[in-house]
Design an enzyme around this catalytic site. Sequence first.
Site, PDB file in Angstrom:
ATOM      1  N   ARG A 165       0.822  -1.218   0.000  1.00 62.62           N
ATOM      2  CA  ARG A 165       0.000   0.000   0.000  1.00 62.62           C
ATOM      3  C   ARG A 165       0.850   1.260   0.000  1.00 62.62           C
ATOM      4  O   ARG A 165       0.539   2.243  -0.665  1.00 62.62           O
ATOM      5  CB  ARG A 165      -0.941  -0.018   1.205  1.00 62.62           C
ATOM      6  CG  ARG A 165      -1.959  -1.146   1.168  1.00 62.62           C
ATOM      7  CD  ARG A 165      -2.761  -1.194   2.457  1.00 62.62           C
ATOM      8  NE  ARG A 165      -3.757  -2.261   2.444  1.00 62.62           N
ATOM      9  CZ  ARG A 165      -3.519  -3.511   2.807  1.00 62.62           C
ATOM     10  NH1 ARG A 165      -2.304  -3.849   3.222  1.00 62.62           N
ATOM     11  NH2 ARG A 165      -4.463  -4.426   2.765  1.00 62.62           N
ATOM     12  N   ILE A 166       1.940   1.253   0.775  1.00 64.10           N
ATOM     13  CA  ILE A 166       2.794   2.432   0.864  1.00 64.10           C
ATOM     14  C   ILE A 166       3.715   2.526  -0.352  1.00 64.10           C
ATOM     15  O   ILE A 166       3.799   3.562  -1.010  1.00 64.10           O
ATOM     16  CB  ILE A 166       3.619   2.399   2.162  1.00 64.10           C
ATOM     17  CG1 ILE A 166       2.696   2.509   3.377  1.00 64.10           C
ATOM     18  CG2 ILE A 166       4.657   3.524   2.179  1.00 64.10           C
ATOM     19  CD1 ILE A 166       3.371   2.211   4.702  1.00 64.10           C
ATOM     20  N   THR A 244      11.798   4.313   5.385  1.00 61.82           N
ATOM     21  CA  THR A 244      10.653   4.546   6.254  1.00 61.82           C
ATOM     22  C   THR A 244       9.938   3.227   6.524  1.00 61.82           C
ATOM     23  O   THR A 244       8.769   3.210   6.911  1.00 61.82           O
ATOM     24  CB  THR A 244       9.663   5.561   5.643  1.00 61.82           C
ATOM     25  OG1 THR A 244       9.269   5.107   4.337  1.00 61.82           O
ATOM     26  CG2 THR A 244      10.290   6.941   5.535  1.00 61.82           C
ATOM     27  N   ARG A 246      11.427  -0.517   8.050  1.00 60.56           N
ATOM     28  CA  ARG A 246      11.869  -1.049   9.329  1.00 60.56           C
ATOM     29  C   ARG A 246      13.369  -0.824   9.449  1.00 60.56           C
ATOM     30  O   ARG A 246      14.113  -0.972   8.482  1.00 60.56           O
ATOM     31  CB  ARG A 246      11.537  -2.548   9.446  1.00 60.56           C
ATOM     32  CG  ARG A 246      10.055  -2.836   9.630  1.00 60.56           C
ATOM     33  CD  ARG A 246       9.569  -2.402  11.003  1.00 60.56           C
ATOM     34  NE  ARG A 246       8.145  -2.650  11.210  1.00 60.56           N
ATOM     35  CZ  ARG A 246       7.196  -1.751  11.009  1.00 60.56           C
ATOM     36  NH1 ARG A 246       7.514  -0.542  10.558  1.00 60.56           N
ATOM     37  NH2 ARG A 246       5.931  -2.033  11.258  1.00 60.56           N
ATOM     38  N   ASP A 270      13.640   7.194   8.996  1.00 61.97           N
ATOM     39  CA  ASP A 270      12.691   7.466  10.073  1.00 61.97           C
ATOM     40  C   ASP A 270      12.638   6.299  11.042  1.00 61.97           C
ATOM     41  O   ASP A 270      11.863   6.319  11.993  1.00 61.97           O
ATOM     42  CB  ASP A 270      11.301   7.713   9.465  1.00 61.97           C
ATOM     43  CG  ASP A 270      10.275   8.135  10.500  1.00 61.97           C
ATOM     44  OD1 ASP A 270      10.540   9.104  11.241  1.00 61.97           O
ATOM     45  OD2 ASP A 270       9.211   7.492  10.574  1.00 61.97           O
ATOM     46  N   GLU A 275      16.181   1.187  17.620  1.00 57.08           N
ATOM     47  CA  GLU A 275      15.397   2.358  18.027  1.00 57.08           C
ATOM     48  C   GLU A 275      14.630   2.158  19.322  1.00 57.08           C
ATOM     49  O   GLU A 275      14.215   3.141  19.960  1.00 57.08           O
ATOM     50  CB  GLU A 275      14.420   2.747  16.916  1.00 57.08           C
ATOM     51  CG  GLU A 275      13.292   1.773  16.679  1.00 57.08           C
ATOM     52  CD  GLU A 275      12.317   2.277  15.619  1.00 57.08           C
ATOM     53  OE1 GLU A 275      11.136   2.437  15.955  1.00 57.08           O
ATOM     54  OE2 GLU A 275      12.720   2.518  14.472  1.00 57.08           O
ATOM     55  N   HIS A 307      10.727   7.999  13.952  1.00 57.15           N
ATOM     56  CA  HIS A 307       9.572   7.145  13.662  1.00 57.15           C
ATOM     57  C   HIS A 307       8.275   7.959  13.673  1.00 57.15           C
ATOM     58  O   HIS A 307       7.315   7.626  14.375  1.00 57.15           O
ATOM     59  CB  HIS A 307       9.486   5.984  14.657  1.00 57.15           C
ATOM     60  CG  HIS A 307       8.843   4.754  14.077  1.00 57.15           C
ATOM     61  ND1 HIS A 307       9.409   3.509  14.164  1.00 57.15           N
ATOM     62  CD2 HIS A 307       7.687   4.584  13.395  1.00 57.15           C
ATOM     63  CE1 HIS A 307       8.628   2.626  13.572  1.00 57.15           C
ATOM     64  NE2 HIS A 307       7.565   3.257  13.089  1.00 57.15           N
ATOM     65  N   GLN A 308       8.229   8.985  12.838  1.00 57.65           N
ATOM     66  CA  GLN A 308       7.053   9.840  12.793  1.00 57.65           C
ATOM     67  C   GLN A 308       6.365   9.841  11.432  1.00 57.65           C
ATOM     68  O   GLN A 308       5.403  10.592  11.221  1.00 57.65           O
ATOM     69  CB  GLN A 308       7.430  11.279  13.159  1.00 57.65           C
ATOM     70  CG  GLN A 308       8.260  12.022  12.110  1.00 57.65           C
ATOM     71  CD  GLN A 308       8.549  13.463  12.504  1.00 57.65           C
ATOM     72  OE1 GLN A 308       9.363  13.708  13.379  1.00 57.65           O
ATOM     73  NE2 GLN A 308       7.867  14.405  11.867  1.00 57.65           N
ATOM     74  N   ALA A 309       6.808   8.980  10.509  1.00 57.95           N
ATOM     75  CA  ALA A 309       6.211   8.983   9.174  1.00 57.95           C
ATOM     76  C   ALA A 309       4.711   8.720   9.213  1.00 57.95           C
ATOM     77  O   ALA A 309       3.949   9.241   8.409  1.00 57.95           O
ATOM     78  CB  ALA A 309       6.907   7.962   8.279  1.00 57.95           C
ATOM     79  N   PHE A 310       4.280   7.897  10.167  1.00 68.29           N
ATOM     80  CA  PHE A 310       2.859   7.556  10.281  1.00 68.29           C
ATOM     81  C   PHE A 310       2.042   8.649  10.954  1.00 68.29           C
ATOM     82  O   PHE A 310       0.804   8.586  10.965  1.00 68.29           O
ATOM     83  CB  PHE A 310       2.716   6.281  11.130  1.00 68.29           C
ATOM     84  CG  PHE A 310       2.847   6.530  12.611  1.00 68.29           C
ATOM     85  CD1 PHE A 310       1.730   6.638  13.422  1.00 68.29           C
ATOM     86  CD2 PHE A 310       4.101   6.704  13.203  1.00 68.29           C
ATOM     87  CE1 PHE A 310       1.845   6.881  14.794  1.00 68.29           C
ATOM     88  CE2 PHE A 310       4.233   6.940  14.561  1.00 68.29           C
ATOM     89  CZ  PHE A 310       3.099   7.036  15.360  1.00 68.29           C
TER      90      PHE A 310
END
Length: 351
Positions: A165-166, A244, A246, A270, A275, A307-310
């Site tokens: 999807r991405i 973006t 894993r 990201d 992490e 980790h803010q792409a979402f």
Amino acid sequence: MAGVDLRKTTTMKIAVFSTQPYDEAYLQQANDSFKHQLVFFEQPLSASTVALAAGFSTVCVFVNDRLDATVLAEISRTGTKLIALRAAGFNNVDLKAAEAYGITVVRVPAYSPYAVAEYTVGLLLALDRKICRAWVRVREDNFTLDGLVGHDLHGKVVGVVGTGRIGSLVAKAFKLGFGCTVLATDVYHDPKVEQMGVPYVELNDLIRRADVICLHCPLTSQTRHLINTDTIALAKPGFLLINTGRGALIDTEAVVNALKSGHVGGLAMDVYEEESDLFFKDLSNEVVKDDLFQHLLTFPNVIVTGHQAFFTQEALAAIAQTTLQNVTNFQEGNVDPAKLVKAVAVTVSCK
């Protein structure tokens, strides 16, 4: 608790781990229509915090919670029957152990693919056009342009690893929006991607030909350290790498060495393979002891975000809604197969 049929209760008692204020706000709002019992914990779920999950029929977790065999054995013993992931990825759950203990695992396979896809494009533009460096200069009243030269994206070759999807949205953005030549690799060939004029090629061929490589595949035993010393050696000198997906898709030490040699021309990520000890925490008053991560931050051609792409309003609302719907479906004995995660689902597919 072994004899209790959780699916006949009116609500589910849910322990929500790795909770930030925004998690609580969106879950509480979504829960107005579900009426589950939500208890929030800031701590991530791990062997050292597993006692907090005692007595909860459901544990709700995020990407850095660690559900290994030890944790799963304990939560099973104290009554947990469902793991509700607030994410698409499931590499942090020992699925074979979950199956052995009779624990169902559900996830949110699609919350807002636009959020991550758009952020990917933003990272590449910020990296190549040196937007972050320019912003810092201007704040210091330095308006020189030396060292800020970038490239046109138009006509460049962009390799998209994983066209789920991405990844398919990323391919569309670069192909139709920027006029790039886009190559894709995935075990599943999406006809809609091919209809855009994006050919599927073998991974090594993509790496050899791409000016930019974007990673959007899941983390499995086959994809761990997909970008490593050997695959970097195949790539064009000076290529740009965007992750973006894993963190452990990249062998960080190999990339650091390639940044030092110039073979990697720039890195924007990201996610990071270690992490869980860093992201979603304020460590500004502490000494961060991850030397490799700290080394990464010294490069002028590296951008790291936490980790803010979402992280959009639409995505947070969708994650909360789908997560609680997954719990309700389990309660009613009607789990959506598209949301169910099983051990046999772990493949190299990037779908």
